[in-house]
Write a protein that holds these residues in place. Structure first.
Motif, short mmCIF file in Angstrom:
data_model
loop_
_atom_site.label_atom_id
_atom_site.label_comp_id
_atom_site.label_asym_id
_atom_site.label_seq_id
_atom_site.Cartn_x
_atom_site.Cartn_y
_atom_site.Cartn_z
N GLU A 4 0.82 -1.19 0.00
CA GLU A 4 0.00 0.00 0.00
C GLU A 4 0.86 1.25 0.00
O GLU A 4 0.55 2.24 -0.67
CB GLU A 4 -0.92 -0.04 1.22
N GLN A 5 1.96 1.23 0.73
CA GLN A 5 2.82 2.39 0.81
C GLN A 5 3.45 2.71 -0.55
O GLN A 5 3.89 3.83 -0.77
CB GLN A 5 3.91 2.16 1.86
N GLN A 6 3.50 1.76 -1.44
CA GLN A 6 4.13 1.97 -2.73
C GLN A 6 3.18 2.54 -3.77
O GLN A 6 3.61 2.90 -4.87
CB GLN A 6 4.71 0.63 -3.24
N LEU A 7 1.88 2.66 -3.45
CA LEU A 7 0.94 3.19 -4.41
C LEU A 7 1.23 4.66 -4.69
O LEU A 7 1.40 5.45 -3.77
CB LEU A 7 -0.49 3.04 -3.90
N GLN A 8 1.27 5.01 -5.97
CA GLN A 8 1.49 6.39 -6.35
C GLN A 8 0.20 7.18 -6.27
O GLN A 8 -0.89 6.62 -6.10
CB GLN A 8 2.06 6.43 -7.76
N LEU A 9 0.30 8.50 -6.40
CA LEU A 9 -0.89 9.32 -6.50
C LEU A 9 -1.69 8.91 -7.73
O LEU A 9 -1.13 8.49 -8.75
CB LEU A 9 -0.52 10.79 -6.61
N LEU A 10 -3.01 9.04 -7.64
CA LEU A 10 -3.90 8.71 -8.75
C LEU A 10 -3.70 7.29 -9.24
O LEU A 10 -3.53 7.04 -10.45
CB LEU A 10 -3.72 9.70 -9.90
N PRO A 11 -3.71 6.31 -8.36
CA PRO A 11 -3.56 4.92 -8.81
C PRO A 11 -4.73 4.51 -9.69
O PRO A 11 -5.85 5.03 -9.58
CB PRO A 11 -3.54 4.13 -7.50
N ALA A 12 -4.46 3.56 -10.59
CA ALA A 12 -5.47 3.13 -11.56
C ALA A 12 -5.88 1.69 -11.28
O ALA A 12 -5.05 0.85 -10.92
CB ALA A 12 -4.92 3.25 -12.98
N GLU A 13 -7.17 1.41 -11.48
CA GLU A 13 -7.70 0.07 -11.24
C GLU A 13 -8.97 -0.14 -12.06
O GLU A 13 -9.54 0.80 -12.60
CB GLU A 13 -8.02 -0.11 -9.75
N LEU A 14 -9.40 -1.38 -12.14
CA LEU A 14 -10.72 -1.70 -12.67
C LEU A 14 -11.78 -1.48 -11.60
O LEU A 14 -11.49 -1.56 -10.40
CB LEU A 14 -10.79 -3.15 -13.12
N ALA A 69 -1.16 -3.26 -18.95
CA ALA A 69 -1.74 -1.93 -19.15
C ALA A 69 -1.20 -0.93 -18.14
O ALA A 69 -1.32 0.28 -18.35
CB ALA A 69 -3.26 -2.01 -19.06
N GLY A 70 -0.65 -1.41 -17.03
CA GLY A 70 -0.07 -0.54 -16.03
C GLY A 70 -0.94 -0.24 -14.83
O GLY A 70 -0.66 0.71 -14.08
N LEU A 71 -1.99 -1.04 -14.61
CA LEU A 71 -2.84 -0.80 -13.45
C LEU A 71 -2.07 -1.02 -12.16
O LEU A 71 -1.22 -1.90 -12.06
CB LEU A 71 -4.07 -1.71 -13.48
N ASP A 72 -2.41 -0.22 -11.17
CA ASP A 72 -1.72 -0.30 -9.87
C ASP A 72 -2.36 -1.32 -8.95
O ASP A 72 -1.68 -1.90 -8.10
CB ASP A 72 -1.75 1.08 -9.20
N ILE A 73 -3.67 -1.51 -9.08
CA ILE A 73 -4.44 -2.43 -8.25
C ILE A 73 -5.14 -3.39 -9.19
O ILE A 73 -5.76 -2.96 -10.18
CB ILE A 73 -5.44 -1.66 -7.37
N ILE A 74 -5.08 -4.68 -8.91
CA ILE A 74 -5.51 -5.71 -9.85
C ILE A 74 -6.74 -6.44 -9.31
O ILE A 74 -6.82 -6.75 -8.12
CB ILE A 74 -4.36 -6.72 -10.09
N THR A 75 -7.69 -6.72 -10.20
CA THR A 75 -8.80 -7.62 -9.87
C THR A 75 -8.63 -8.92 -10.66
O THR A 75 -7.75 -9.03 -11.51
CB THR A 75 -10.17 -7.01 -10.21
N LEU A 313 -8.11 10.48 -4.65
CA LEU A 313 -8.65 10.15 -5.96
C LEU A 313 -7.98 8.90 -6.52
O LEU A 313 -6.75 8.80 -6.55
CB LEU A 313 -8.45 11.32 -6.92
N VAL A 314 -8.80 7.94 -6.94
CA VAL A 314 -8.37 6.73 -7.63
C VAL A 314 -9.03 6.76 -9.01
O VAL A 314 -10.17 7.21 -9.15
CB VAL A 314 -8.78 5.46 -6.85
N ILE A 315 -8.33 6.28 -10.03
CA ILE A 315 -8.80 6.37 -11.41
C ILE A 315 -9.29 5.00 -11.88
O ILE A 315 -8.61 3.98 -11.67
CB ILE A 315 -7.68 6.89 -12.32
N ALA A 316 -10.44 4.99 -12.56
CA ALA A 316 -11.04 3.71 -12.99
C ALA A 316 -11.95 3.95 -14.19
O ALA A 316 -12.30 5.09 -14.50
CB ALA A 316 -11.83 3.10 -11.83
N PRO A 317 -12.39 2.88 -14.86
CA PRO A 317 -13.49 3.01 -15.82
C PRO A 317 -14.79 3.32 -15.08
O PRO A 317 -14.89 3.17 -13.86
CB PRO A 317 -13.55 1.63 -16.48
#
Length: 350
Positions: A4-14, A69-75, A313-317
């Motif tokens: 969790e500490q390694q997550l950058q600002l505006l992490p991306a996920e599904l 694709a470069g997502l930070d958090i994976i489902t 803020l987290v970025i997603a579809p």
């Protein structure tokens, strides 16, 4: 948590789902099934004796494509599911194995088959926990697991046992609570409740949705999210630009609220209604199969930053991507990641 500490600002996920490969499902049959509330085994192309292995293989592909694709958090892409909700709800004790209920669909009021609870709703075994363990074993990145929320499941059901939907929702909340605990034990970093039907029935939602959701999260110490939307893009082309049930989620026990904003051109001032929540912002329009440019994605993120700081803020579809062609879905994910990177580089150094 170290990851969790390694997550950058505006992490991306599904939000949750990723398109299943055409060798795994009959896409025409899936489209005809809509968003099934009961099992629809006929959509699978693989014979039953090989289906579990095939779904494992397809899940590995979905994980790899998210990473590429470069997502930070994976489902897990919800690859093993026919819909986001029918696997869990139909695995509970109390569901009539022979008869179906029927409720009006989200679009057009057409009746659709749903689980019929003829007895007390109770979780007697883990349902999606093995899926979480599989995901944890196949990526080193933080992972998110998704599960249907108790309010939405209570609306997607009929019952001859309960006097009202609130009572059904409270028992469903207990079942969800038990599953969430096991999901975290299996390695989930975030668990997301899918509650799109809170927006379909805002008056009922205002009466008791928060109470049943909070019951589902009682005693949970892991990171939690909740997804609300106006429905899949393929089914709902015209959407309002404001939510009718959103401010109430400020009193909800979840840490993150996932909302769609791209297709509906959301009035982003609504984000001010959730001052304590991390916002998972939908920046990918799933109705338009044109792949956004990173610049377009960046503009959508920048617009939200007028109301929410980047730390929240987290970025997603907008929603699950399962009804898109895989090539389009992957391209949109790449644009999403690249758009977030553009914004990240524009932020002042702290």
């Amino acid at each position: 948590m170290e990851q969790e500490q390694q997550l950058q600002l505006l992490p991306a996920e599904l939000v949750g789902s990723y398109p299943q490969p055409d060798w795994l499902i009959d896409r025409e049959a899936l489209n005809q099934a809509g968003v099934p509330r009961v099992p629809v085994p006929h959509i699978w192309r693989i014979p039953p004796e090989h289906l579990d292995d095939a779904r494992d293989d397809a899940t590995i592909v979905a994980i790899a494509e998210q990473e590429r694709a470069g997502l930070d958090i994976i489902t897990d892409g919800e690859i093993r599911r026919e819909s986001y909700s029918n696997v869990f709800s139909n695995a509970l004790e109390g569901v009539d194995p022979e008869q179906r209920g029927r409720v009006s669909g989200r679009v057009g009021g057409v009746g659709v088959p749903v689980p019929l609870f003829k007895g007390k709703a109770r979780r007697t075994r883990p349902v999606q926990v093995a899926d979480v363990a599989f995901l944890r074993a196949h990526t080193s990145r933080p992972i998110k697991a998704t599960i249907p929320g108790p309010f939405t499941m209570s609306e997607q059901a009929e019952t001859t046992y309960y006097a009202d939907r609130r009572a059904l929702g409270m028992d469903l909340a207990l079942a969800v609570n038990e599953e969430i605990r096991d999901m975290f034990a299996a390695g989930a970093d975030v668990v997301q409740l899918d509650e799109p039907w809170t927006e379909r029935w805002p008056e009922r939602s205002k009466q008791y949705a928060v109470s049943v959701i909070n019951r589902a999260l009682e005693g949970i110490t892991g990171h939690t999210a909740l997804h609300v939307c106006f429905g899949y893009a393929r089914a709902v082309a015209e959407k309002p630009d404001t939510y009718r049930f959103l401010a109430e989620l400020e009193d909800c026990a979840v840490e993150q609220v996932s909302i769609e904003a791209a297709q509906c051109h959301l009035d982003l001032s609504q984000l001010k209604l959730l001052p304590s929540k991390t916002i998972i912002l939908g920046v990918i329009d799933l109705l338009d199969q044109t792949i956004e440019t990173p610049a377009v994605v960046a503009q959508r993120i920048q617009a939200a930053l007028q109301y929410v700081p980047p730390e929240r803020l987290v970025i997603a579809p907008d929603c699950g991507m399962k009804f898109l062609p895989r090539a389009v879905a992957f391209g949109k994910l790449r644009a999403m990641v690249d758009g977030a990177a553009l914004v990240r580089r524009s932020l002042p150094l702290s």
